[in-house]
Motif scaffolding. Sequence first.
Motif, PDB file in Angstrom:
ATOM      1  N   THR A 308      30.899  31.698  49.270  1.00 23.34           N
ATOM      2  CA  THR A 308      31.930  32.595  49.788  1.00 23.34           C
ATOM      3  C   THR A 308      33.262  32.512  49.057  1.00 23.34           C
ATOM      4  O   THR A 308      34.225  33.165  49.467  1.00 23.34           O
ATOM      5  N   GLY A 309      33.341  31.736  48.004  1.00 27.65           N
ATOM      6  CA  GLY A 309      34.608  31.616  47.285  1.00 27.65           C
ATOM      7  C   GLY A 309      34.381  31.267  45.829  1.00 27.65           C
ATOM      8  O   GLY A 309      33.311  31.484  45.255  1.00 27.65           O
ATOM      9  N   ILE A 310      35.425  30.718  45.216  1.00 25.84           N
ATOM     10  CA  ILE A 310      35.408  30.291  43.816  1.00 25.84           C
ATOM     11  C   ILE A 310      35.680  28.789  43.763  1.00 25.84           C
ATOM     12  O   ILE A 310      36.593  28.298  44.438  1.00 25.84           O
ATOM     13  N   ASP A 311      34.881  28.054  42.986  1.00 26.96           N
ATOM     14  CA  ASP A 311      35.111  26.621  42.798  1.00 26.96           C
ATOM     15  C   ASP A 311      35.828  26.398  41.464  1.00 26.96           C
ATOM     16  O   ASP A 311      35.275  26.716  40.396  1.00 26.96           O
ATOM     17  N   HIS A 387      37.006  19.197  43.124  1.00 25.67           N
ATOM     18  CA  HIS A 387      37.234  20.601  42.775  1.00 25.67           C
ATOM     19  C   HIS A 387      37.924  21.290  43.956  1.00 25.67           C
ATOM     20  O   HIS A 387      37.967  20.746  45.072  1.00 25.67           O
ATOM     21  N   LEU A 388      38.435  22.479  43.719  1.00 30.49           N
ATOM     22  CA  LEU A 388      39.021  23.297  44.780  1.00 30.49           C
ATOM     23  C   LEU A 388      38.085  24.455  45.079  1.00 30.49           C
ATOM     24  O   LEU A 388      37.728  25.240  44.186  1.00 30.49           O
ATOM     25  N   HIS A 389      37.680  24.572  46.334  1.00 32.02           N
ATOM     26  CA  HIS A 389      36.946  25.749  46.796  1.00 32.02           C
ATOM     27  C   HIS A 389      37.983  26.699  47.406  1.00 32.02           C
ATOM     28  O   HIS A 389      38.651  26.372  48.390  1.00 32.02           O
ATOM     29  N   TYR A 390      38.108  27.905  46.811  1.00 30.75           N
ATOM     30  CA  TYR A 390      39.149  28.859  47.198  1.00 30.75           C
ATOM     31  C   TYR A 390      38.500  30.149  47.691  1.00 30.75           C
ATOM     32  O   TYR A 390      37.654  30.730  47.013  1.00 30.75           O
ATOM     33  N   GLU A 391      38.899  30.591  48.891  1.00 31.82           N
ATOM     34  CA  GLU A 391      38.350  31.809  49.481  1.00 31.82           C
ATOM     35  C   GLU A 391      39.459  32.808  49.789  1.00 31.82           C
ATOM     36  O   GLU A 391      40.590  32.427  50.107  1.00 31.82           O
ATOM     37  N   ARG A 397      36.348  39.659  56.308  1.00 33.46           N
ATOM     38  CA  ARG A 397      35.175  39.672  55.443  1.00 33.46           C
ATOM     39  C   ARG A 397      35.486  38.983  54.117  1.00 33.46           C
ATOM     40  O   ARG A 397      36.571  39.154  53.546  1.00 33.46           O
ATOM     41  N   TYR A 398      34.518  38.211  53.607  1.00 31.25           N
ATOM     42  CA  TYR A 398      34.702  37.526  52.339  1.00 31.25           C
ATOM     43  C   TYR A 398      34.758  38.539  51.192  1.00 31.25           C
ATOM     44  O   TYR A 398      33.982  39.488  51.142  1.00 31.25           O
ATOM     45  N   VAL A 399      35.709  38.324  50.266  1.00 34.72           N
ATOM     46  CA  VAL A 399      35.795  39.161  49.068  1.00 34.72           C
ATOM     47  C   VAL A 399      35.869  38.250  47.849  1.00 34.72           C
ATOM     48  O   VAL A 399      36.265  37.081  47.945  1.00 34.72           O
ATOM     49  N   ASN A 400      35.497  38.779  46.712  1.00 36.62           N
ATOM     50  CA  ASN A 400      35.504  38.010  45.468  1.00 36.62           C
ATOM     51  C   ASN A 400      36.921  37.925  44.914  1.00 36.62           C
ATOM     52  O   ASN A 400      37.486  38.960  44.531  1.00 36.62           O
ATOM     53  N   PRO A 401      37.519  36.741  44.856  1.00 33.66           N
ATOM     54  CA  PRO A 401      38.892  36.634  44.351  1.00 33.66           C
ATOM     55  C   PRO A 401      39.056  37.137  42.919  1.00 33.66           C
ATOM     56  O   PRO A 401      40.143  37.573  42.536  1.00 33.66           O
TER      57      PRO A 401
END
Length: 455
Positions: A308-311, A387-391, A397-401
Motif C-alpha cells: 500500500t505504499g513505497i519503501d 527503511h521507511l514505509h510511506y503511504e 483509499r490508497y494511492v501510488n505516491p
Amino acid sequence: MTKKRLGPAKVDRTFRPHHMLEWTMATCVVLGMLLLFIFVRPQQPESLASADAAQAMLDFRENMPSASTANRIGQVTVGAAAADVLEVLGASAEDAEAAVDALRRTGLVDRKRMRPGTALTAYFDESTLQDDTSRLIAVSIKPNARHTLLATRQADDSFFVSVLTARLVTSHRRAAGRIETTLPAALVGAGGTPAHAAALAALFPDDPALSTGGQKGERYDAVFEVAEDERGNFIENGDLVFAAFNGVTSHGSWYRYTPGDSGRTEFFGSNGVAAHPFLTRFPIGRVAINSGFGQRYHPLTGQLHLHTGIDFRAPAGTPIQAAGDGIVTFAGFSEGYGRHIRIRHKRGYETLYAHMSGFAGLAAGATVNSGDVLGYVGDTGSATGAHLHYEIRRNGRYVNPMTLELPSGRNLASEPEEFAAFLRQKAMIDTLRGGTVSDMLTASNFLPVTQPTSP
C-alpha cells in the motif's frame, strides 16, 4: 428462390364452448399486447423529437436500403425493452432481436438493457405493412449526445450498424456572480456542472467551507469548455479553464495551461507560477526505493498482497520529514507498521510513516508543517531491515505516491518562450471573461470578503 419470412404464430380467436381454455389463452395474449402498447407509447412519424433527428438520418442516406420504407417510432420504458418495442411497432421477434443485438455490439449501447426513454425509429418495407408483421429494414437510435446508430438489414438478413459521430466544436462559457445557496448550485444554474465546482474548490484548499458549497455572498468567476456540434447545438460540458474566487478565508485566480515540453496540464496564477505541491513524494529525500506500490509477495509471509505504499531505503536514524502541513492523528505502535505516525492533510489526504525507530516528540493532535521532523528511520514492526514505509491515502483509499498528480510549483516566468505562450492563452481567457479587467473581480477589489457583522 425467395426466402420465406418467419413470423409469430397466429392465435385462433374463434370462440368455441368446448375450447374454453384456448379462448382464455387468446384473451390473455390480446390483453398482454394492449398493455405492451401502453408501455411502449408508439408515436407517429410526424412527431420526431426534434429536427436534429431528421438531420441525423440525412447523414445516413448512403447507408439506407434502396427499398421504399415507412418509419415508426417507439420508446424504451421500464416495462418494455428495445426488442419488445420493435415487435410492437411491427417487427418479427427474430428481426427485433437481431437488430438490437447488432446495436449492442457497437459498445455504445448497454449490453443488458437500453435506458428507459431511449427512442427507436424503425424502418419497414412499405410492401409488407399489411401483414401481421412487417419486414424490418433498419433501426436508428441516438444512445448519447455524440453518436447516432443505424442498423440496416443486409442481403443475408443480418444487421450491420453504421455509427455517425457528431463533429464537435469547442467553445467556452463564463459563469460569474455571488453564491446565493451553494457554489455547485450557482455554477449549475449558469450552465456548469458540480464537477466544475469541485475543480474550483480544489484550487483553494485553504478554504474548507468551499469544498462543501461555500458561503453566501462569496464571489466566483469561472470559464469552462463547451462541446457543440456543427449547428451550434450543445453536446456536453468540458474542462474548467479559469477559476477565480473571492471568499471569507481565501481568494485568487488560476488559469489552466499545458506547457509544450511536459504536456502536463496544470493551473497557473496570473504570474505564471503553478500551485505549489502541498504534499511531497519524498519525505526523506530522493533515495533508493526498495519496493514500489502494488501487488507483491510479502517478504515475511510469502503471500501475494497489495503493498500500500513505497519503501525507501535509508540507514537507521535518518530523519523523516512531514510531507505537508497537517495534524497528527496517530503516533504509536502496531504489529505490522511498528512505530508509525499518521497525518491528516487538506483535500481529503492522509500520509503514514512506518517502521520508525523513534518519534521526534510528537503525539496525536499536534500540528505539523511541511518539512518538520517527525521521527527517524528504523526497522520496527514487520520489517526485514531499516527503511521507511510511506503511504498516501486520498479520501480513505490508497494511492501510488509516485504517480499521484500533484501540483508542480513550476514558474513559467523563468522560461521566456513558454511564458509568452501562457500569456497568449491567458489573454484569450480574459477576453472570454469580457475584457482584461473583469467588472466583478478586478485587481483592485479582489480582496477577501469580510464576514457580515451582527446587527
